[in-house]
Design a protein around this motif. Structure first.
Motif, PDB file in Angstrom:
ATOM      1  N   GLY A  46      27.414   5.424  60.042  1.00  0.00           N
ATOM      2  CA  GLY A  46      28.385   5.218  61.109  1.00  0.00           C
ATOM      3  C   GLY A  46      29.787   5.570  60.664  1.00  0.00           C
ATOM      4  N   THR A  48      34.008   4.599  61.841  1.00  0.00           N
ATOM      5  CA  THR A  48      34.919   3.810  62.659  1.00  0.00           C
ATOM      6  C   THR A  48      36.299   4.470  62.654  1.00  0.00           C
ATOM      7  OG1 THR A  48      33.749   1.744  62.159  1.00  0.00           O
ATOM      8  CG2 THR A  48      36.016   1.556  62.971  1.00  0.00           C
ATOM      9  N   PRO A  57      31.897  11.665  70.017  1.00  0.00           N
ATOM     10  CA  PRO A  57      30.725  11.262  69.238  1.00  0.00           C
ATOM     11  C   PRO A  57      29.888  12.476  68.834  1.00  0.00           C
ATOM     12  CG  PRO A  57      30.999   9.860  71.163  1.00  0.00           C
ATOM     13  CD  PRO A  57      31.975  10.985  71.304  1.00  0.00           C
ATOM     14  N   THR A  83      21.499   5.482  68.690  1.00  0.00           N
ATOM     15  CA  THR A  83      22.867   6.021  68.542  1.00  0.00           C
ATOM     16  C   THR A  83      23.858   4.991  69.069  1.00  0.00           C
ATOM     17  OG1 THR A  83      22.612   7.158  70.663  1.00  0.00           O
ATOM     18  CG2 THR A  83      22.144   8.433  68.667  1.00  0.00           C
ATOM     19  N   ARG A  85      27.122   2.745  69.928  1.00  0.00           N
ATOM     20  CA  ARG A  85      28.543   3.012  70.090  1.00  0.00           C
ATOM     21  C   ARG A  85      29.234   1.723  70.504  1.00  0.00           C
ATOM     22  NH1 ARG A  85      28.366   8.694  73.608  1.00  0.00           N
ATOM     23  NH2 ARG A  85      26.803   9.734  72.302  1.00  0.00           N
ATOM     24  N   HIS A  87      33.538  -0.087  71.133  1.00  0.00           N
ATOM     25  CA  HIS A  87      34.983   0.120  71.083  1.00  0.00           C
ATOM     26  C   HIS A  87      35.685  -1.159  71.497  1.00  0.00           C
ATOM     27  CE1 HIS A  87      35.490   0.300  75.481  1.00  0.00           C
ATOM     28  NE2 HIS A  87      34.330   0.940  75.484  1.00  0.00           N
ATOM     29  N   THR A  92      37.369   2.598  67.749  1.00  0.00           N
ATOM     30  CA  THR A  92      36.093   3.059  68.296  1.00  0.00           C
ATOM     31  C   THR A  92      35.130   3.249  67.133  1.00  0.00           C
ATOM     32  OG1 THR A  92      36.718   5.387  68.127  1.00  0.00           O
ATOM     33  CG2 THR A  92      37.212   4.269  70.204  1.00  0.00           C
ATOM     34  N   PHE A  94      30.918   4.604  66.229  1.00  0.00           N
ATOM     35  CA  PHE A  94      29.600   5.076  66.640  1.00  0.00           C
ATOM     36  C   PHE A  94      28.755   5.316  65.407  1.00  0.00           C
ATOM     37  CE2 PHE A  94      30.201   9.520  65.496  1.00  0.00           C
ATOM     38  CZ  PHE A  94      31.571   9.704  65.616  1.00  0.00           C
TER      39      PHE A  94
END
Length: 376
Positions: A46, A48, A57, A83, A85, A87, A92, A94
């Motif tokens: 991941g 950030t 993404p 996947t 995600r 925020h 944010t 993902f």
């Protein structure tokens, strides 16, 4: 997020995920796991961003086939399963999560028709069970025994059927970096170059030493089809018993085994249960700095490693049963699960003989573990 043209500062810990010919890097958190008890490797990567918005993404979706590498070392071939995600007003995030190709054997039903195998080798049956899902099978132990009868049970997954077969046949399995199912022997991945040693490379260690699942006697019950030499009464009274004098008070466990069981198979199953449970009771976990050993090789599961830890009481060879690579803001580190190798041996040693093994100074468990185990 970088593509494969951007070279990171530390190539040895560079994690790249390749999908559809493109390689993605620059992850801020990574977790990759592999082990003898899981049968399929898994990963989560991941990134950030500290501000909302930013890069789009990664265009990777569930069901994509992928390859994961640490540096130039392939460590997993599999499928993207998730996947995630998220925020908030400050950031944010993902990620991408997936598992080895062999995950389909763990999750999905056994599909073979007819659902019965007669007088076939272990390898042939495993290959047939894996074939509907396109999984290749690699054996490091030859073809294995010829099995008189193996019948699928209603509702079981492909791997549940494989696992029943391997337990009776006293074999183990895992997966490899190419996503193949591997029939293996304990320690067949070789010997670790470095020891796990307190004061050298150990960041933390723990062991529960929980013997609640251990018994003084294991009874395995099952049935065997009638024949010219066996009538109904004998066919319904198949039993195998294994005792363990290391458990000093009377504790009896009765286990039922499906399939066409012989007295010898029942005895072997009882012995496997005894040794496996003692091995799990003496399992430990160590956190070690970095993902690689001093010779540059990654830590790998199914390797033999010497453990020197006077606090937990070990000074002996152990089997690395699982490896988890992690990277986050604290840096890169690896968690190694270790256990006595005889808990995974196709032919575990007799515990009575183990008592006669030479004692090793500094090890507190010589009365439970054979000191003579070595792979070299």
């Amino acid at each position: 997020m970088n593509d494969k043209r951007t070279e990171p500062l530390d190539p040895a810990t560079r994690v790249s995920l390749t999908v559809n010919g493109l390689s993605w890097e620059g992850w801020t958190n990574v977790e990759i796991g592999a082990g003898l008890d899981d049968q399929c490797r898994s990963f989560t990567v991941g990134i950030t961003r500290l501000l909302p918005g930013g890069d789009e993404p990664v265009p990777i979706v569930h069901g994509d086939r992928c390859e994961l590498r640490i540096g130039n070392d392939l460590v997993l071939t599999g499928w993207v399963f998730a996947t995630p995600r998220a925020h908030d007003k400050n950031s944010t995030a993902f990620g991408i999560a997936g598992r080895s190709l062999t995950a389909d054997l763990v999750d999905c039903a056994a599909l073979n028709k007819p659902p019965q195998f007669k007088r076939q080798s272990v390898r042939a049956i495993v290959a047939a069970l894996a074939a509907p899902y396109g999984i290749a099978v690699l054996s490091e132990v030859g073809d294995g025994d010829t099995v008189a009868d193996h019948t699928l049970q209603p509702g079981e997954t492909a791997f549940e059927s494989i696992d029943r077969l391997l337990k009776i046949s006293r074999l183990i399995s895992t997966d490899d970096a190419q996503g193949r199912l591997v029939l293996a022997a304990p320690g067949s991945a070789g010997r670790a170059y470095d020891p796990i040693q307190l004061g050298r490379n150990v960041l933390a260690g723990d062991a529960s030493f929980d013997f609640a699942g251990c018994f003084s006697e294991y009874r395995v019950l099952g049935q065997h089809g009638t024949s010219a030499n066996r009538n109904g009464a004998a066919a319904n009274e198949i039993a195998g018993i294994a005792t363990d004098s290391r458990i000093t008070r009377k504790r009896v466990a009765t286990l039922t085994e499906s399939g066409n069981l012989t007295p010898g198979m029942a005895k072997e199953r009882a012995s496997w249960e005894r040794d496996n449970r003692i091995g799990k009771a003496l399992a430990a976990q160590y956190e070690v700095a970095g993902w690689r050993q001093s010779n540059g090789a990654l830590w790998r599961h199914n390797q033999i490693v010497h453990v020197i830890d006077p606090i937990l009481g070990f000074d002996r060879d152990m089997l690395i049963t699982a490896v988890t690579y992690r990277m986050d803001e604290q840096g890169s580190r690896v968690t190694l699960a270790v256990a006595p190798p005889e808990g995974y041996l196709p032919q575990p040693p007799d515990p009575e003989k183990s008592k006669k093994a030479r004692k090793k100074k500094g090890d507190k468990f010589e009365y439970l573990l054979p000191s003579e185990w070595r792979s070299d």
